[in-house]
Design an enzyme around this catalytic site. Structure first.
Site, PDB file in Angstrom:
ATOM      1  N   GLY A  29       3.327   0.754  -6.536  1.00  0.00           N
ATOM      2  CA  GLY A  29       4.014   0.294  -5.118  1.00  0.00           C
ATOM      3  C   GLY A  29       4.035  -1.193  -5.088  1.00  0.00           C
ATOM      4  O   GLY A  29       3.183  -1.741  -3.996  1.00  0.00           O
ATOM      5  N   GLY A  35       0.625  -3.782  -2.415  1.00  0.00           N
ATOM      6  CA  GLY A  35       0.848  -3.539  -3.688  1.00  0.00           C
ATOM      7  C   GLY A  35       1.128  -4.974  -4.254  1.00  0.00           C
ATOM      8  O   GLY A  35       0.495  -5.597  -5.349  1.00  0.00           O
ATOM      9  N   ASP A  82       9.231   6.393  -9.632  1.00  0.00           N
ATOM     10  CA  ASP A  82       9.576   7.370  -8.508  1.00  0.00           C
ATOM     11  C   ASP A  82       8.488   8.466  -8.540  1.00  0.00           C
ATOM     12  O   ASP A  82       8.666   9.376  -8.981  1.00  0.00           O
ATOM     13  CB  ASP A  82      10.764   7.734  -8.566  1.00  0.00           C
ATOM     14  CG  ASP A  82      11.230   8.493  -7.129  1.00  0.00           C
ATOM     15  OD1 ASP A  82      10.399   8.606  -6.409  1.00  0.00           O
ATOM     16  OD2 ASP A  82      12.441   9.019  -7.097  1.00  0.00           O
ATOM     17  N   LEU A  83       7.305   8.367  -7.616  1.00  0.00           N
ATOM     18  CA  LEU A  83       6.364   9.270  -7.494  1.00  0.00           C
ATOM     19  C   LEU A  83       7.041  10.608  -6.953  1.00  0.00           C
ATOM     20  O   LEU A  83       6.045  11.608  -7.002  1.00  0.00           O
ATOM     21  CB  LEU A  83       5.233   8.881  -6.694  1.00  0.00           C
ATOM     22  CG  LEU A  83       4.374   7.675  -7.411  1.00  0.00           C
ATOM     23  CD1 LEU A  83       3.730   6.855  -6.326  1.00  0.00           C
ATOM     24  CD2 LEU A  83       3.650   8.165  -8.513  1.00  0.00           C
ATOM     25  N   THR A 130       4.168  13.109  -2.921  1.00  0.00           N
ATOM     26  CA  THR A 130       4.133  11.651  -3.489  1.00  0.00           C
ATOM     27  C   THR A 130       3.041  11.127  -3.469  1.00  0.00           C
ATOM     28  O   THR A 130       2.639  10.519  -4.685  1.00  0.00           O
ATOM     29  CB  THR A 130       5.114  10.811  -2.520  1.00  0.00           C
ATOM     30  OG1 THR A 130       6.463  11.503  -2.337  1.00  0.00           O
ATOM     31  CG2 THR A 130       5.487   9.430  -2.656  1.00  0.00           C
ATOM     32  N   SER A 157      -7.112   6.758   2.920  1.00  0.00           N
ATOM     33  CA  SER A 157      -6.844   6.252   4.322  1.00  0.00           C
ATOM     34  C   SER A 157      -8.119   7.042   5.173  1.00  0.00           C
ATOM     35  O   SER A 157      -8.172   8.247   4.863  1.00  0.00           O
ATOM     36  CB  SER A 157      -5.425   6.666   4.795  1.00  0.00           C
ATOM     37  OG  SER A 157      -5.554   6.374   6.436  1.00  0.00           O
ATOM     38  N   TYR A 177       4.564  22.255  10.442  1.00  0.00           N
ATOM     39  CA  TYR A 177       4.320  20.830   9.977  1.00  0.00           C
ATOM     40  C   TYR A 177       4.382  19.892  10.966  1.00  0.00           C
ATOM     41  O   TYR A 177       4.899  19.832  12.184  1.00  0.00           O
ATOM     42  CB  TYR A 177       5.814  20.260   9.104  1.00  0.00           C
ATOM     43  CG  TYR A 177       5.767  18.963   8.594  1.00  0.00           C
ATOM     44  CD1 TYR A 177       5.135  18.690   7.422  1.00  0.00           C
ATOM     45  CD2 TYR A 177       6.222  17.945   9.319  1.00  0.00           C
ATOM     46  CE1 TYR A 177       5.026  17.400   6.737  1.00  0.00           C
ATOM     47  CE2 TYR A 177       6.376  16.529   8.796  1.00  0.00           C
ATOM     48  CZ  TYR A 177       5.669  16.492   7.145  1.00  0.00           C
ATOM     49  OH  TYR A 177       5.706  15.203   6.826  1.00  0.00           O
TER      50      TYR A 177
END
Length: 323
Positions: A29, A35, A82-83, A130, A157, A177
């Site tokens: 990142g 990053g 690309d995660l 991701t 986090s 969701y």
């Protein structure tokens, strides 16, 4: 060690006097925010940084200061990652393994936050796929490059307190969701992954930890809708109310150099035995807490070793690969 630095410490303060010449460090990142700052301070202290990013042209433009500040033989190499695509993750990992150059530190920094419901290229819920599964595959595929004395730092986090992982429904196929619920699950997964990776590798001298950088205004918030922003505002108001009742100061955002400080502290400065298998914030190891409306601390479910083993097994099942 824990008392020397705190919430307002910056990356350069944490690394003052530290020579990273000869060290090779992977940071994911590196196209924005934390990053870029993490890569900058490491390269400025002599590290050879391998920066991974989905958009290499964006990363090249964003990392000009990383190259400008590099010193003592430090520098930056960019690789595509690309995660949200396991094909991309595996290609990146395979190329690194083929190159055969070992790493002293891996900082799994990249991620997305509170985005609308969606799926990765492989059909996983976007945030879990991701933030967790992408890094799970990358790190495990390059684990052979992590030499004794090396470390893994997973960026988690305080949002892990929003939700535990749901191993029975990781893709929200049954549960309703919510943007922050999905974010919370993925950030809890980042901690649990560090716990189990540490257990599996510490006998070989490789340790892992997870960190909370603090509240920082970066591109991570780019997906927030007005409704979700209001949810965040309301939550911060409740946290500030709880802080006031406890005689604590109100929440304040960190600068980017302050936010990246805990990553480099946990990866370079703190004793490995102090941070291995733990969750860190504000340049110290966090204490266990209960309740979401608090500032600071880590939920017990995020450090539970059996829970970590179960997540590892579920992750292997989901990606169709065993490590």
């Amino acid at each position: 060690m824990a008392g020397k630095f705190g919430a307002t410490s910056t990356t350069d303060e944490v690394l003052e006097g530290v020579d990273l010449s000869g060290k090779r460090i992977l940071v994911t990142g590196v196209s924005a925010g934390l990053g870029v700052e993490t890569a900058r301070t490491l390269a400025a202290h002599g590290a050879e940084v391998v920066g991974a990013a989905r958009d290499l042209s964006k990363a090249m433009a964003a990392t000009g200061r990383v190259r400008a500040d590099a010193a003592k033989g430090g520098g930056l190499e960019l690789v595509e990652l690309d995660l949200a695509s396991l094909k991309s993750v595996r290609a990146c990992a395979d190329a690194l393994v083929a190159a055969g150059k070992p790493f002293d530190l891996v900082i799994a920094n990249a991620g997305v936050m509170a985005c609308p419901k969606g799926k990765t290229a492989d059909g996983f819920e976007t945030q879990f796929g991701t933030n967790h599964l992408g890094h799970f595959v990358l790190v495990n595929r390059i684990a052979s490059l992590m030499k004794p004395g090396s470390r893994l730092v997973n960026l988690s986090s305080a949002g892990h307190r929003f939700a535990d992982v749901d191993l029975g429904d990781p893709n929200f196929e049954r549960a309703p969701y919510t943007e922050f619920g999905a974010y919370g699950r993925s950030k809890t997964a980042n901690i649990l992954f560090a716990v189990e990776f540490d257990r599996r590798h510490k006998a070989d001298g490789v340790r892992a930890t997870a960190v909370h950088p603090g509240g920082i205004q970066t591109e991570l918030s780019r997906y927030l809708t007005p409704e979700v922003r209001q949810q965040l505002t309301d939550r911060l108001a409740r946290i500030n109310s709880a802080n006031a009742a406890a005689g604590l100061p109100p929440f304040t955002y960190k600068s980017i150099p302050q936010g990246a400080a805990t990553s480099v502290w946990a990866g370079v400065v703190a004793p490995a035995e102090e941070v291995g298998g733990r969750y860190c914030e504000d340049c110290h190891v966090a204490e266990l807490v209960e309740g979401a409306e608090v500032m600071g601390g880590v939920r017990a479910y995020a450090l539970d070793p059996e829970h970590a083993k179960a997540l590892w097994a579920k992750s292997e099942e989901m990606i169709g690969e065993r490590f």
